[in-house]
Design a protein around this motif. Structure first.
Motif, mmCIF file in Angstrom:
data_model
loop_
_atom_site.group_PDB
_atom_site.id
_atom_site.type_symbol
_atom_site.label_atom_id
_atom_site.label_comp_id
_atom_site.label_asym_id
_atom_site.label_seq_id
_atom_site.Cartn_x
_atom_site.Cartn_y
_atom_site.Cartn_z
ATOM 1 N N TYR B 8 76.043 21.797 33.666
ATOM 2 C CA TYR B 8 74.899 22.388 34.405
ATOM 3 C C TYR B 8 75.014 23.043 35.297
ATOM 4 O O TYR B 8 74.136 23.696 36.027
ATOM 5 N N GLY B 9 75.717 24.682 35.072
ATOM 6 C CA GLY B 9 75.588 25.686 35.469
ATOM 7 C C GLY B 9 76.346 25.876 36.592
ATOM 8 O O GLY B 9 75.590 27.128 38.115
ATOM 9 N N LEU B 10 77.258 24.193 37.019
ATOM 10 C CA LEU B 10 77.774 24.360 38.701
ATOM 11 C C LEU B 10 78.642 25.271 38.906
ATOM 12 O O LEU B 10 79.714 26.078 38.087
ATOM 13 N N PRO B 11 79.365 26.557 40.121
ATOM 14 C CA PRO B 11 80.401 27.286 40.304
ATOM 15 C C PRO B 11 81.717 26.804 39.680
ATOM 16 O O PRO B 11 82.102 25.626 39.166
ATOM 17 N N TYR B 13 84.565 26.165 41.236
ATOM 18 C CA TYR B 13 85.290 25.814 42.167
ATOM 19 C C TYR B 13 85.036 24.263 42.590
ATOM 20 O O TYR B 13 84.869 23.572 43.605
ATOM 21 N N ILE B 14 83.613 23.553 41.803
ATOM 22 C CA ILE B 14 83.055 22.548 42.560
ATOM 23 C C ILE B 14 84.304 20.861 42.252
ATOM 24 O O ILE B 14 83.756 20.527 42.415
ATOM 25 N N ASN C 2 71.722 31.739 33.257
ATOM 26 C CA ASN C 2 70.670 31.367 35.230
ATOM 27 C C ASN C 2 70.715 33.075 35.158
ATOM 28 O O ASN C 2 71.707 33.557 35.451
ATOM 29 N N ASN C 8 69.916 27.439 41.174
ATOM 30 C CA ASN C 8 70.551 26.064 40.332
ATOM 31 C C ASN C 8 70.017 24.772 41.236
ATOM 32 O O ASN C 8 71.111 25.134 42.029
ATOM 33 N N VAL C 10 70.830 21.594 40.290
ATOM 34 C CA VAL C 10 71.508 21.197 40.283
ATOM 35 C C VAL C 10 72.436 20.752 40.931
ATOM 36 O O VAL C 10 73.646 20.099 41.829
ATOM 37 N N GLU C 11 73.151 22.293 41.110
ATOM 38 C CA GLU C 11 74.086 22.865 42.564
ATOM 39 C C GLU C 11 73.672 22.354 43.799
ATOM 40 O O GLU C 11 74.543 21.766 44.253
ATOM 41 N N VAL C 14 73.964 18.337 44.019
ATOM 42 C CA VAL C 14 75.337 18.529 44.690
ATOM 43 C C VAL C 14 75.441 18.572 46.169
ATOM 44 O O VAL C 14 76.472 17.486 46.337
ATOM 45 N N TYR C 15 75.551 19.407 46.190
ATOM 46 C CA TYR C 15 75.182 19.939 47.832
ATOM 47 C C TYR C 15 75.170 18.956 48.432
ATOM 48 O O TYR C 15 75.564 18.722 49.682
ATOM 49 N N PHE C 18 76.144 15.732 49.077
ATOM 50 C CA PHE C 18 77.919 15.913 50.409
ATOM 51 C C PHE C 18 77.402 15.820 50.964
ATOM 52 O O PHE C 18 78.710 15.509 52.887
#
Lengths: 123, 188, 159
Positions: B8-11, B13-14, C2, C8, C10-11, C14-15, C18
């Motif tokens: 998913y390309g998440l960093p 530190y996720i 990317n 992004n 998806v990122e 997710v944020y 939260f």
């Protein structure tokens, strides 16, 4: 291709703006909620109704002469019906009235006088 | 850097961030909801703050039989000062009365809880005794058993006149270790 | 792949999840605080107990000289006296006078029929707050003034 930054320029990416915005939502929810808690006028009215009722109960337990002046809090008015011992408290900014009962004493010889918002309890 | 397929390309530190987030939520959730930090502690006055000397006044007014005459404990205190023969009678009567004063019930008496919870553990450690001091001209006669690491509750005092223009200061308090709020409310 | 400068999605999803959880948590704590029940039954019971023991209208012993606060006149301990000296809607109570051995000498209550039925099982009914208090008092009977206990049981409908 790596973009060269010219001297004196800063690059604010969209990412940072979005992250700051999301952080702002959390901070705003916290501040908004603390404002709701601080300004809880209905709670003050509920406290005031009970405070007066308990003061009246305590005064009526006292057998000797008494001369007690009860000062309701700012912007709150108290309407007291001594016959059925009903205390009605109302805040000027809140529509609803809070009712609370003190203990009815049929043998009591207490007098209650409402004088410009202050309530005087005497025997 | 290439993203692998289905990434998913998440960093990087996720994962630790999610773990930290959940831990913080759990800690604050526990503090606010279980430990009761959310409850304003001084919303309603605590029973210990009801400043009332009725227990001591009742004791001082209690009648004792002295050679078929009834006198109050306060009068007996005065008598004991004048004649030390009355001191043992005074001590006996006072010890009897303070042993009869209600003490906080343990939680198992109140709710019959048999589970090992924090409050049931606290209440099993509970030790409570009433103590009474009579102070005359700097000398104190102490009655009742003090408790190690106990806290003083319901402190009340009275001053009574005794012979020769002297006064006696009588102090009564509950010495308690690990007393529950409900137990103290019931005897306030 | 990317590209640098691309967002992004998806990122950020997710944020946002939260953020929603954190903001909801804050709001939940705040509303829990705002809706905190103010149950003053314990304080009301204290006031009741003091009134009963110290007031001539209730049970305090009175003779030609004065009102003896803290001394209960056993002859006054009856239901009609209690109904007239302290009554409040939804607030029922029963009084027991015991001697120092713990034996009940006299009792009375102002409980209505519903409260009488619910009182023994009060702790299981969430709409009620029930508690009992015990204190040392003096009482007057035919033989004079004796030391004993007053037990006050309260059943209060708080919703």
């Amino acid at each position: 291709m790596h973009k060269m930054k010219k001297r004196g320029q800063t690059e604010i990416s969209v990412e940072i703006i979005i992250q700051l915005f999301l952080l702002l939502i959390v901070i705003a929810s916290f501040i908004g909620v603390s404002f709701i808690i601080k300004g809880n006028k209905l709670h003050l009215v509920r406290v005031e109704a009970r405070d007066y009722a308990f003061a009246f109960d305590a005064a009526s337990s006292y057998q000797d002469s008494i001369n007690y002046i009860y000062q309701p809090k700012e912007n709150i008015t108290i309407n007291f019906n001594q016959e059925n011992c009903l205390v009605q408290a109302k805040h000027k900014d809140v529509a609803s009235t809070i009712n609370f009962f003190c203990g009815t004493d049929k043998f009591s010889n207490i007098q209650v006088i409402n004088n410009q918002g202050k309530i005087k309890i005497t025997r | 850097m290439y993203n692998k397929k289905a990434d998913y390309g998440l960093p990087i530190y996720i994962t630790p961030s999610i773990v930290l987030f959940i831990i913080i939520l759990l800690i604050f959730g526990f503090l606010f909801f279980s430990a009761g930090l959310i409850n304003s502690p001084n919303l309603i006055i605590k029973s210990q703050a009801y400043q009332d000397s009725n227990k001591l006044l009742t004791i001082l007014s209690s009648q004792v039989n002295l050679s078929n005459n009834f006198i109050s404990i306060a009068e007996l205190i005065n008598l004991a000062q004048q004649d030390s023969n009355y001191q043992s009678k005074l001590d006996t009567e006072l010890n009897n009365l303070i042993s009869k004063l209600p003490i906080p019930s343990r939680k198992e008496d109140l709710t019959q809880v048999n589970l090992l919870t924090l409050s049931s553990a606290q209440s099993s450690l509970q030790k409570a005794n009433w103590n009474l001091d009579i102070e005359i001209e700097g000398q104190t006669n102490h009655l009742g058993e003090t408790i190690t690491l106990g806290t003083k509750y319901f402190l009340q005092s009275a001053v009574i006149p005794i012979s020769d223009n002297r006064t006696a200061k009588i102090t009564l308090y509950l010495d308690c270790f690990s007393c529950s709020k409900e137990g103290l409310d019931a005897i306030a | 792949m990317n590209k640098k400068g691309d967002i992004n999605i998806v990122e950020y999803l997710v944020y946002i999840i939260f953020i929603i959880i954190a903001a909801s948590f804050i709001a939940w704590v705040a509303f829990g605080y705002l809706n905190e029940k103010i149950d003053t039954t314990n304080l009301e019971s204290f006031i009741l107990a003091k009134k009963i023991v110290n007031s001539d209208s209730c049970l305090a012993f009175k003779d030609d000289l004065s009102i003896h606060k803290g001394v209960i006149d056993l002859q006054k301990v009856d239901t009609s006296r209690l109904l007239n000296c302290f009554s409040k809607p939804n607030f029922g109570y029963l009084i027991k006078i015991d001697n120092l051995k713990g034996e009940t000498i006299k009792s009375a209550s102002n409980l209505d029929l519903r409260q009488q039925l619910d009182f023994p099982i009060c702790k299981t009914i969430p709409q009620y707050t029930c508690l009992s208090k015990k204190d040392i008092i003096l009482y007057k009977d035919d033989q004079g003034i004796k030391t004993g206990y007053i037990e006050v049981g309260v059943i209060n409908f708080v919703q």
